[in-house]
Design an enzyme around this catalytic site. Structure first.
Site, PDB file in Angstrom:
ATOM      1  N   HIS A 225       0.898  -1.220   0.026  1.00 28.33           N
ATOM      2  CA  HIS A 225      -0.124  -0.050   0.141  1.00 28.33           C
ATOM      3  C   HIS A 225       0.872   1.176   0.036  1.00 28.33           C
ATOM      4  CE1 HIS A 225      -2.840  -2.961   1.687  1.00 28.33           C
ATOM      5  NE2 HIS A 225      -3.816  -2.343   1.069  1.00 28.33           N
TER       6      HIS A 225
ATOM      7  N   ASP B 187      -4.305  -6.278  -7.969  1.00 28.22           N
ATOM      8  CA  ASP B 187      -4.646  -5.159  -6.645  1.00 28.22           C
ATOM      9  C   ASP B 187      -4.841  -3.857  -6.877  1.00 28.22           C
ATOM     10  OD1 ASP B 187      -4.742  -4.908  -4.041  1.00 28.22           O
ATOM     11  OD2 ASP B 187      -2.890  -5.934  -3.412  1.00 28.22           O
TER      12      ASP B 187
END
Length: 438
Positions: free
Chosen positions: A268, A340
């Site tokens: 992230h 993702d």
């Protein structure tokens, strides 16, 4: 001979009928109830299980199957539907996007009604209460009226710290707690309970189970999201959860291929680098995923991790070597490949969003997850339209992905029918009873 426009219309009607028969977005009762009406949880959860057959192959390459003309009819309807879709509609099906806030706003409505995105993902910031969540999922579906196919309404509902359901739902613990029992039956029940949760609120896709092996104690992002530190434990319990989710009529998405368990960086925030060879991955990280593919898992999420010994330039999520040669080729996976979130730091800090979008499609991805900001959805959409227009991405490559996407929506008989606000009494009782067995 039927004219091409009429033929496309007939095909579209046929495909719509296929989606509407026995839809998994809710039972007949919940589909017709008022959005504010409470209904028993067991009614909401009573959905037909999808066939565990592999996704259908395009009609021009299909071989005879046990289902015969019915299956061939579905294949033909999907193929003809794609032939009648505009490029904009096809690329829209490949986009799964996030929205801002807890209500449908103009930007979210535009992404659905005008850009015709194929799916939505909701996060904790989108969900504050049971009634508000149900209203939002119903409004999203309503915005999709007239579009080529029902929406994927998706969520990360794993249990533990990755839980999006509001406080009205009983807590489901993390995979690590279930993994500590070594009990595959408990993991299977966990999958069914997770699926009942998301179905009750109008979702039809869950980004679970996690098939990563928790092999690095310094991993900042996996930890107890994994079932354990061995391939055997993760495989046995992960497959049980997969089957449990699937049995309730929710689309499970296994993640995070090729394996996020040995990273020391959170993707992230930054791009993780794992210096393992193909042989090393095959002995550990790949084992749960390969087992899931043998069980005909329908969808897989690919991680933003750089494996320099496999592809020194591009992370797994953008790599022709990892998605094309290994996942599609060596492992023979013909289901839906989802990236993702392309707005995560691993991509945003190292690659342009536009080039990443093109690279991942060329690598073999079907759905591009763009979880944050309307402007990012616009960048990705424009990049794909431009790449097809210039010939950098053949339109036939787009058609392959759209075929897989529509086949998956048909397999799970998705609809955009609304659901009623559920009575959670029975579900919460079942969750608490299950927790007491751990």
């Amino acid at each position: 001979m039927i004219g091409s426009d009429c033929k496309a219309l007939i095909s579209a009607v046929a495909l719509t009928s296929l989606f509407l028969i026995g839809g998994c977005s809710g039972s007949a009762t919940s589909n017709t109830a008022s959005p504010g009406e409470a209904v028993p949880q067991q009614t909401v959860a009573a959905v037909p299980s999808p066939s565990r057959a592999a996704l259908p192959t395009p009609v021009d390459t299909a071989s005879p199957t046990a289902s015969g003309s019915t299956e061939n009819g579905a294949q033909e309807a999907i193929t003809e539907q794609i032939a009648g879709m505009t490029l904009e509609e096809k690329i829209g099906q490949m986009l799964l996007v996030g929205i801002e806030g807890t209500a449908l706003d103009d930007r979210a409505n535009k992404m659905i009604a005008e850009d015709k995105v194929g799916g939505i993902i909701l996060y904790a910031d989108n969900i504050k209460s049971l009634k508000g969540m149900v209203k939002l999922t119903n409004d999203l579906k309503r915005s999709n009226e007239g579009n080529p196919a029902p929406l994927f309404i998706s969520v990360d509902q794993e249990g533990g710290k990755v839980s999006r359901m509001p406080d009205e739902y009983a807590v489901i613990p993390a995979n690590g707690k279930v993994g500590a029992t070594g009990n595959a039956e408990a993991a299977g029940m966990m999958g069914r309970l997770l699926a009942r949760e998301v179905l009750s609120a109008g979702f039809n896709m869950d980004f679970a189970p996690v098939l990563d092996i928790n092999s690095n104690p310094d991993n900042p992002v996996i930890g107890d999201r994994s079932f354990g530190s061995t391939a055997d434990r993760v495989t046995a319990l992960g497959l049980a959860e997969l089957k449990g989710i699937e049995s309730e009529g929710v689309i499970p998405v296994v993640k995070h291929f090729p394996g996020h368990g040995d990273t020391s960086v959170d993707s992230h925030l930054e791009l993780p680098v794992v210096n393992k060879t193909t042989a090393q991955l095959a002995k550990l990280e790949w084992l749960p995923f390969q087992a899931a593919f043998k069980e005909q898992a329908d969808a897989v999420m690919v991680a933003h991790i750089l494996f320099p010994k496999l592809d020194p330039k591009l992370p797994a999520s953008l790599s022709k070597v990892i998605i094309g040669a290994q996942l599609r080729g060596q492992m023979g996976f013909n289901g839906v490949v989802i990236t993702d979130d392309l707005t995560m730091g691993a991509i945003a800090k190292n690659y342009s969003l536009a080039s990443a979008a093109v690279d991942t499609v060329l690598a073999g991805s079907d759905i591009l997850l763009v979880a944050h900001e309307y402007s990012n959805e616009q960048v990705v959409r424009k990049a794909l339209l431009t790449a097809v227009g210039s010939g950098d991405i053949p339109e036939s490559r787009i058609d392959e992905s759209v075929y897989r996407i529509l086949s998956l929506k048909h397999k799970y008989q998705l609809t955009d029918n609304p659901v009623a606000v559920p009575d959670l009494t029975r579900l919460n009782q079942d969750i608490k009873a299950w927790r007491n067995t751990l």
